[in-house]
Structure formats: C-alpha cells, structure tokens
Design a protein around this motif. Sequence first.
Motif, PDB file in Angstrom:
ATOM      1  N   LEU A   1      76.380 -21.351 -28.494  1.00  0.00           N
ATOM      2  CA  LEU A   1      77.036 -20.279 -27.746  1.00  0.00           C
ATOM      3  C   LEU A   1      78.545 -20.503 -27.683  1.00  0.00           C
ATOM      4  N   VAL A   2      78.962 -21.751 -27.515  1.00  0.00           N
ATOM      5  CA  VAL A   2      80.392 -22.068 -27.485  1.00  0.00           C
ATOM      6  C   VAL A   2      81.023 -21.735 -28.834  1.00  0.00           C
TER       7      VAL A   2
ATOM      8  N   THR B   1      80.255 -27.401 -20.362  1.00  0.00           N
ATOM      9  CA  THR B   1      79.342 -26.606 -21.185  1.00  0.00           C
ATOM     10  C   THR B   1      78.919 -25.345 -20.440  1.00  0.00           C
ATOM     11  N   GLN B   2      78.654 -25.472 -19.151  1.00  0.00           N
ATOM     12  CA  GLN B   2      78.283 -24.306 -18.348  1.00  0.00           C
ATOM     13  C   GLN B   2      79.429 -23.305 -18.273  1.00  0.00           C
TER      14      GLN B   2
ATOM     15  N   GLU C   1      79.300 -15.455 -22.213  1.00  0.00           N
ATOM     16  CA  GLU C   1      78.574 -14.321 -21.641  1.00  0.00           C
ATOM     17  C   GLU C   1      79.546 -13.234 -21.190  1.00  0.00           C
TER      18      GLU C   1
ATOM     19  N   THR D   1      73.663 -24.318 -26.035  1.00  0.00           N
ATOM     20  CA  THR D   1      74.968 -24.159 -25.405  1.00  0.00           C
ATOM     21  C   THR D   1      76.081 -24.370 -26.424  1.00  0.00           C
TER      22      THR D   1
ATOM     23  N   THR E   1      79.631 -21.512 -21.582  1.00  0.00           N
ATOM     24  CA  THR E   1      78.550 -20.531 -21.674  1.00  0.00           C
ATOM     25  C   THR E   1      78.883 -19.295 -20.851  1.00  0.00           C
TER      26      THR E   1
END
Length: 189
Positions: A18-19, A113-114, A121, A15, A117
């Motif tokens: 990805l950030v 964090t979600q 995306e 994560t 992400t």
Amino acid sequence: MKAMKQYFKKKQWMTLSLVAAMGVAVYLNYALSGDASLAANGENAGYSDGGEGEHLGDATFVGAQPSDPAEKPLGYFDQARENRAVAREEALGLIQDVLNNAQAPAEEKQQATQKATAIAENVLQESNIESLLMAKGFLDSVVYIDGERCSVVVQAEALQQQESLQIMEIVVSQSSVSPDQVQIMAAEK
C-alpha cells in the motif's frame, strides 16, 4: 503462535505494498497536476546550463511576474493540488526515514506503517471524490481528507443548497468522514 506471526507478516507485506502504491499515486498526482513537462522528460531537472530561462531552484520573489509572457501562474485548484502533493511527499519521506532506520523500535515502525496506510487511503478517497464531483458537473475541485475531517473546495461562484447536499452525499459515501466533519466551500478558478 505461528499463525499469529504469519498473520502479522502478511499484514506487513500488505502495508508495504500500500505504501508503494501510494508513492506511485503521489508521483502521478504531482506529475499530472504540476509542471508535468519537467517530470515527463527530465529536462533541466534541477541543473542549470547557464542559459536563459527558468530552472528548478531559481529564486522567485513574491509578486514577481513570470519571465515568459506565455507562462501563466497556476490557478487556485492547480496550486492546491501541487501543495497537497508536496506535503504528502514530505510526510512520506519522514515515514520512509523511520521505516529505513534499523535502530527504530518496532512500535515506531508499526505507527509509521499505519500512517502511510492512512495516507494511501486518503489519496484514494480524495481521488474518488474529485472524480465523482466532476461527473456531477463541477468543473474543478480539490478535496483534503485529514483523519476524521474533510474539506472540499469546488469551482463555483456560489453553491446552492442542493449542490452542497450532493457534495456531502458523495463525501460520506466515499469516505469514513461523518457529515458534521465535512466543510464545503466554493472558489473561482
């Protein structure tokens, strides 16, 4: 139990990467879509030397004409991309604040964090859709994905039904958005 901790640790690192990738993508989007000359060479990066010309932070009034006749105002699509990049930077800043806050609860950090992400995306999906629309012959487009909804604006006077179906097909194939949640509009440059 140990395997579970390792799984969550790997997930956190993934994560975090990805950030970071999303941050790079947002910066590149901003640098390549907006006023790339300021981002690329760092000149007048918010500092005024007292000379003539515009600087970051100078006031601009609604309806004001550009001071340089050669400087053209941004078109709809350039302005939309710039607005999207600024909004994302602000959202990422808020998320980063939560992640950097040592006193924030673990649950709050996990939610941040979600969200980061999901933004990463969305950036990837929007970029893919815009590229595919250009490959299909649309001169310019801007795509907004927000959760389960998607708005697509393409440069055209009007859209034929076949063109709308092509756009819908591209959006559905490149994202998790259902066809009934896709809004397609035409706009002139």
